[in-house]
Design a protein around this motif. Sequence first.
Motif, PDB file in Angstrom:
ATOM      1  N   ASP A 185       3.475   1.494   0.453  1.00  0.00           N
ATOM      2  CA  ASP A 185       2.335   2.209   1.019  1.00  0.00           C
ATOM      3  C   ASP A 185       2.796   3.405   1.842  1.00  0.00           C
ATOM      4  O   ASP A 185       2.197   4.484   1.775  1.00  0.00           O
ATOM      5  CB  ASP A 185       1.511   1.250   1.882  1.00  0.00           C
ATOM      6  CG  ASP A 185       0.311   1.942   2.519  1.00  0.00           C
ATOM      7  OD1 ASP A 185      -0.606   2.335   1.784  1.00  0.00           O
ATOM      8  OD2 ASP A 185       0.301   2.095   3.761  1.00  0.00           O
TER       9      ASP A 185
ATOM     10  N   GLU B 231       3.862   6.235  -0.424  1.00  0.00           N
ATOM     11  CA  GLU B 231       2.699   6.903  -1.004  1.00  0.00           C
ATOM     12  C   GLU B 231       2.001   7.798   0.019  1.00  0.00           C
ATOM     13  O   GLU B 231       1.566   8.920  -0.308  1.00  0.00           O
ATOM     14  CB  GLU B 231       1.721   5.867  -1.545  1.00  0.00           C
ATOM     15  CG  GLU B 231       2.259   5.109  -2.763  1.00  0.00           C
ATOM     16  CD  GLU B 231       1.306   4.038  -3.262  1.00  0.00           C
ATOM     17  OE1 GLU B 231       0.233   3.845  -2.620  1.00  0.00           O
ATOM     18  OE2 GLU B 231       1.615   3.389  -4.270  1.00  0.00           O
ATOM     19  N   ARG B 232       1.915   7.339   1.258  1.00  0.00           N
ATOM     20  CA  ARG B 232       1.206   8.108   2.281  1.00  0.00           C
ATOM     21  C   ARG B 232       1.958   9.385   2.647  1.00  0.00           C
ATOM     22  O   ARG B 232       1.340  10.444   2.861  1.00  0.00           O
ATOM     23  CB  ARG B 232       0.968   7.239   3.523  1.00  0.00           C
ATOM     24  CG  ARG B 232      -0.043   6.126   3.258  1.00  0.00           C
ATOM     25  CD  ARG B 232      -0.155   5.166   4.424  1.00  0.00           C
ATOM     26  NE  ARG B 232      -0.795   5.769   5.588  1.00  0.00           N
ATOM     27  CZ  ARG B 232      -1.039   5.115   6.711  1.00  0.00           C
ATOM     28  NH1 ARG B 232      -0.692   3.841   6.827  1.00  0.00           N
ATOM     29  NH2 ARG B 232      -1.639   5.725   7.721  1.00  0.00           N
TER      30      ARG B 232
ATOM     31  N   LYS C 100       1.672   8.310  -6.197  1.00  0.00           N
ATOM     32  CA  LYS C 100       1.863   6.939  -6.628  1.00  0.00           C
ATOM     33  C   LYS C 100       3.181   6.892  -7.399  1.00  0.00           C
ATOM     34  O   LYS C 100       3.429   7.760  -8.240  1.00  0.00           O
ATOM     35  CB  LYS C 100       0.722   6.480  -7.538  1.00  0.00           C
ATOM     36  CG  LYS C 100      -0.647   6.456  -6.872  1.00  0.00           C
ATOM     37  CD  LYS C 100      -0.789   5.258  -5.961  1.00  0.00           C
ATOM     38  CE  LYS C 100      -2.214   5.157  -5.427  1.00  0.00           C
ATOM     39  NZ  LYS C 100      -2.370   4.011  -4.487  1.00  0.00           N
TER      40      LYS C 100
END
Length: 334
Positions: free
Chosen positions: A175, A178-179, A184
Amino acid sequence: MSTAVPQTFGVADAVELAVVERSGFIESRHAGSAIVLGPEGEVLASLGAPDAPVFPRSCLKPFQAITIMNAGVSLEGAQAVLATASHAGTRKHVQVVRSMLGRARIEDSALQCPADWPGDRASRDELVRDGLGTSPLYMNCSGKHAAMLLACAQNGWDQATYLEPDHPLQLAVRDTVERFTGEKPAASGVDGCGAPVYAISLTGLARGIGRVVNSSPTSPFALYRNAGLLTAAVLANGWALDGPGRANTLVIERLGLFAKLGAEGVMVMSAPGGATVALKVLDGSLRASTIIALRLLVSVGALDAAAVDALEPELDLAIHGGAAVVGRITVTAV
């Protein structure tokens, strides 16, 4: 984990980044891709196919370390840096790793990175003289693994399975990747140390590292506050990220850049003004990656050419014939 991994960019997509010259003859050529982004994410330079996915390898460590800090583990100074380091395994590095494990009374045997010799030759020779052998503590990723175990202890997560991709810690790492990168992952795999690794583009990698380095230690948001704290720790403790006389440490200490290598020819660097370079040498060699990254930052005005010129003799770019220097590695991309 995925077994059908999309291929990274091919030879046809790559451009020549550097050459190896011996006695006036070009002996080898290093091709690859690279991108330089400005502080707002704008493209300052692009070479090859920077939007194709690659495994960033240890260039993902800053995102892993930030995840661990965001999970409630207080990491400062050298401990924060060891969490994101590819260290040389010196006695000083190992002492920090042991201090991290000691915070939660975690045994050395809990480390699931492979046993290895120190990357630092003097430290390796010392072990041999003492009749000692390899250990996970000396493996260059041991600080990251110690920090991951601390996150498990802090949150009551299972320590025996901390490297599994569906472990709460590893889901949180994904996560975070991705942030920061805005992407992705195109694929997932297993890194050399046993941890999950995610394929992203060089553009995403540069974007993500740029956001890390430009984060404030006083941000009201924990994720960015921890990114800022990690960046400040790296810049203040360059020795901990790599080791004496080694490329990342030299770049951090002499030029004040955030620098992080990754296996298989990957490199990221971010200059004080916010410009960030990410590159991959297609043949997997790291020998030219540092000077390529530095020269690309110089080419966009983010770094002083004279400062790089002064550092270059210490970057092991000379080609030897016997005891004589008969050539060198030269950047051709700029």
